[in-house]
Design a protein around this motif. Structure first.
Motif, PDB file in Angstrom:
ATOM      1  N   GLY A 178       0.799  -1.221   0.000  1.00  8.53           N
ATOM      2  CA  GLY A 178       0.000   0.000   0.000  1.00  8.53           C
ATOM      3  C   GLY A 178       0.824   1.260   0.000  1.00  8.53           C
ATOM      4  O   GLY A 178       0.386   2.283   0.544  1.00  8.53           O
ATOM      5  N   LYS A 179       2.004   1.231  -0.624  1.00  8.65           N
ATOM      6  CA  LYS A 179       2.866   2.424  -0.619  1.00  8.65           C
ATOM      7  C   LYS A 179       2.117   3.652  -1.114  1.00  8.65           C
ATOM      8  O   LYS A 179       2.200   4.733  -0.534  1.00  8.65           O
ATOM      9  CB  LYS A 179       4.093   2.176  -1.496  1.00  8.65           C
ATOM     10  N   MET A 180       1.377   3.502  -2.200  1.00  7.17           N
ATOM     11  CA  MET A 180       0.562   4.597  -2.742  1.00  7.17           C
ATOM     12  C   MET A 180      -0.870   4.392  -2.275  1.00  7.17           C
ATOM     13  O   MET A 180      -1.470   3.344  -2.516  1.00  7.17           O
ATOM     14  CB  MET A 180       0.640   4.616  -4.269  1.00  7.17           C
ATOM     15  N   GLN A 181      -1.436   5.384  -1.612  1.00 11.67           N
ATOM     16  CA  GLN A 181      -2.753   5.283  -0.992  1.00 11.67           C
ATOM     17  C   GLN A 181      -3.717   6.297  -1.600  1.00 11.67           C
ATOM     18  O   GLN A 181      -3.347   7.442  -1.858  1.00 11.67           O
ATOM     19  CB  GLN A 181      -2.652   5.578   0.513  1.00 11.67           C
TER      20      GLN A 181
ATOM     21  N   ASN B 110     -10.050  -1.078  -7.745  1.00 13.13           N
ATOM     22  CA  ASN B 110      -8.830  -0.764  -8.496  1.00 13.13           C
ATOM     23  C   ASN B 110      -7.528  -1.056  -7.771  1.00 13.13           C
ATOM     24  O   ASN B 110      -6.456  -0.898  -8.355  1.00 13.13           O
ATOM     25  CB  ASN B 110      -8.848   0.721  -8.875  1.00 13.13           C
ATOM     26  N   SER B 111      -7.585  -1.443  -6.491  1.00 16.23           N
ATOM     27  CA  SER B 111      -6.352  -1.692  -5.748  1.00 16.23           C
ATOM     28  C   SER B 111      -6.641  -2.740  -4.678  1.00 16.23           C
ATOM     29  O   SER B 111      -7.465  -3.635  -4.886  1.00 16.23           O
ATOM     30  CB  SER B 111      -5.818  -0.389  -5.149  1.00 16.23           C
ATOM     31  N   LEU B 112      -5.985  -2.636  -3.533  1.00 15.95           N
ATOM     32  CA  LEU B 112      -6.154  -3.597  -2.449  1.00 15.95           C
ATOM     33  C   LEU B 112      -6.785  -2.899  -1.247  1.00 15.95           C
ATOM     34  O   LEU B 112      -6.114  -2.167  -0.521  1.00 15.95           O
ATOM     35  CB  LEU B 112      -4.804  -4.209  -2.055  1.00 15.95           C
TER      36      LEU B 112
ATOM     37  N   VAL C 192      -5.078   2.594   4.856  1.00 15.36           N
ATOM     38  CA  VAL C 192      -4.696   3.063   6.193  1.00 15.36           C
ATOM     39  C   VAL C 192      -5.843   3.753   6.924  1.00 15.36           C
ATOM     40  O   VAL C 192      -5.661   4.241   8.040  1.00 15.36           O
ATOM     41  CB  VAL C 192      -3.464   4.004   6.149  1.00 15.36           C
ATOM     42  N   GLY C 193      -7.021   3.807   6.339  1.00 19.07           N
ATOM     43  CA  GLY C 193      -8.204   4.149   7.097  1.00 19.07           C
ATOM     44  C   GLY C 193      -8.491   5.627   7.274  1.00 19.07           C
ATOM     45  O   GLY C 193      -7.993   6.491   6.570  1.00 19.07           O
TER      46      GLY C 193
ATOM     47  N   TYR D  80      -7.016   0.217  12.262  1.00 18.91           N
ATOM     48  CA  TYR D  80      -5.885   0.618  13.106  1.00 18.91           C
ATOM     49  C   TYR D  80      -4.536   0.037  12.660  1.00 18.91           C
ATOM     50  O   TYR D  80      -3.556   0.749  12.531  1.00 18.91           O
ATOM     51  CB  TYR D  80      -6.151   0.203  14.550  1.00 18.91           C
ATOM     52  N   ASN D  81      -4.490  -1.274  12.412  1.00 21.97           N
ATOM     53  CA  ASN D  81      -3.203  -1.958  12.256  1.00 21.97           C
ATOM     54  C   ASN D  81      -2.391  -1.443  11.076  1.00 21.97           C
ATOM     55  O   ASN D  81      -1.160  -1.304  11.172  1.00 21.97           O
ATOM     56  CB  ASN D  81      -3.413  -3.466  12.109  1.00 21.97           C
ATOM     57  N   ASN D  82      -3.060  -1.188   9.937  1.00 19.82           N
ATOM     58  CA  ASN D  82      -2.317  -0.729   8.768  1.00 19.82           C
ATOM     59  C   ASN D  82      -1.630   0.601   9.028  1.00 19.82           C
ATOM     60  O   ASN D  82      -0.462   0.796   8.666  1.00 19.82           O
ATOM     61  CB  ASN D  82      -3.252  -0.599   7.564  1.00 19.82           C
TER      62      ASN D  82
END
Length: 466
Positions: A368-371, A395-397, A402-403, A453-455
């Motif tokens: 998830g480098k690009m969000q 389109n992504s994951l 990161v919420g 939270y975790n991400n």
């Protein structure tokens, strides 16, 4: 029933996901506009209006739409009369997220369960003000009771970070970190630019008489912010234009501005492009996350801007094109230093597909480098959140997201995280009902906890608590 335990949770899988997994997760509020001095000084609020309506241009816009006079919004009316004006407005806001947020805040913080209106307002005013007088209802008390573990404020490079340092020593239950926001360095055409350069010189302890010295001073401040826990930068790129140049050309523009000469639009764009590219390199070297907030259209009402200043409810949404300039900026940075972790927000939801397509061109190394940033400002509604989440999943994951964040100046706005988590669980529950996701509570529960939270905890790399 209005705002019951299962509101926004229309399926059994959604209810399980929220109550068993999302509700118990703490909060990382990685972008907000709280004042670190207010957090440190930890004063109680004098009344509900002070906690709720001061500085809240979301509410101000609705009050203006209801014909409330400005005296009862930002003017000299009493705090009680301003509260009554909001109570008179709120019943007409059914369907607006502020209707839910207002009542969530009343319930979660103050135990008020009845709807706010003109008839209930006097009793609610008394009940909430009694609560606000209790010792645990200070600024920090509200943060603690909301299970907030990390707050990132929004800070100018010339800031001393005095209150962040004091909070590090004084507060052990949550952390408050600065975010590096160099808008004033980029806005070379702003009337206050020379005065800001003087403030930067003082903060960095370095002369700033040339573009090269400006870069050195900003690099100095990046180091200073990093040493004080900063792991994010932020930029308000209301108009995103790209024009490449050289250091010599950027120096010529800088010198021209300090001499008091007027700059052309092309010169301003060249300077901003070159400086932002250099800053991106600084962020990459520090393993920071860069946030780009794009397409706000600010200060549309000239008389009210002259009267009240910025951030008072007169900003709109820009609808300029985005792809070519943003692609050029990202590609230039990738060719030079390499892109840092990056969160792309747009105030115009039509930009989401373009942002998602560009993000996919630069994903590497970090999950998830690009969000795609959470639904921001006009988009942090139920529909806006669902659209952002749906397009992200398309389109992504989704599982690397990161919420949520508050993007708020209010100490009562943490219920927005609950609202978002309910929307997220509601959406996942619908996928299960339609057979698009497995009815696997453990699998989806982990995804919900990661997004809640975790991400964020793993992605931003905040300093460990001492």
């Amino acid at each position: 029933m209005f705002l019951n335990d299962d509101f926004l949770l229309t399926t059994e899988p959604a209810r399980q996901l929220f109550h068993q997994y999302a509700a118990k997760m703490p909060i990382i509020d990685y972008h907000c506009h709280l004042d670190p001095r207010e957090i440190y000084e930890d004063q109680p609020f004098k009344n509900l209006t002070a906690a709720w309506l001061y500085g809240d241009h979301y509410k101000w816009r609705l009050m203006r739409a209801n014909g409330i006079p400005e005296s009862h919004i930002t003017g000299d009316a009493s705090d009680y009369d301003k509260f009554l004006a909001w109570a008179r407005t709120l019943p007409k806001a059914v369907g607006n997220p502020l209707y839910s947020w207002t009542h969530l805040e009343l319930r979660r913080f103050f135990g008020v369960n009845e709807p706010l209106n003109e008839q209930t307002a006097p009793a609610i005013w008394e009940q909430v003000n009694r609560k606000l007088a209790e010792p645990e209802f200070t600024r920090r008390g509200l943060i603690r009771s909301s299970q907030v573990k990390t707050i990132c404020t929004t800070d100018d490079p010339a800031d001393s970070l005095e209150y962040h340092k004091l909070l590090k020593e004084a507060e052990k239950e949550f952390s408050v970190f600065p975010t590096f926001r160099p808008d004033k360095a980029l806005n070379i055409d702003a009337p206050g630019f020379p005065a800001w350069i003087a403030a930067l010189e003082k903060a960095a302890g370095l002369p700033v008489t040339s573009y090269a010295e400006l870069l050195e001073a900003l690099k100095n401040r990046v180091e200073f912010f990093h040493d004080n826990g900063c792991r994010l930068s932020d930029h308000a790129l209301d108009v995103l234009r790209y024009r490449a140049g050289s250091d010599a050309e950027a120096q010529a523009v800088f010198a021209k501005r300090l001499d008091g000469a007027e700059l052309s639009a092309e010169e301003i764009t060249l300077y901003r492009t070159e400086l932002l590219t250099k800053l991106i390199g600084f962020y990459h070297d520090k393993d920071w996350t860069m946030q780009l907030h794009i397409h706000a259209y600010r200060n549309n009402n000239t008389p009210m801007f002259q009267k009240l200043g910025p951030d008072t409810g007169y900003d709109g949404i820009n609808d300029l094109s985005i792809t070519e300039s943003l692609s050029s900026l990202l590609d230039r940075a990738e060719c030079a230093s390499g892109l840092p972790k990056t969160i792309l927000y747009s105030l115009n939801a039509k930009d989401y597909p373009a942002l998602l397509a560009l993000m996919g061109c630069y994903q590497k190394d970090t999950a998830g480098k690009m969000q795609l940033g959470s639904g921001w400002w006009y988009n942090d509604t139920r529909n806006g959140m669902r659209e952002q989440l749906t397009l992200l999943a398309d389109n992504s994951l989704l599982g690397n997201f990161v919420g949520m964040l508050t993007d708020s100046r209010s100490f009562l706005s943490y219920t927005r995280h609950e609202y978002f988590r309910r929307v997220l669980c509601g959406l996942l529950g619908e996928l299960v009902e339609r057979g698009e996701a497995p009815d696997d509570t453990a699998l989806l529960g982990q995804l919900v906890q990661d997004i809640s939270y975790n991400n964020a905890a793993g992605y931003f790399g905040f300093p460990a608590a001492e």
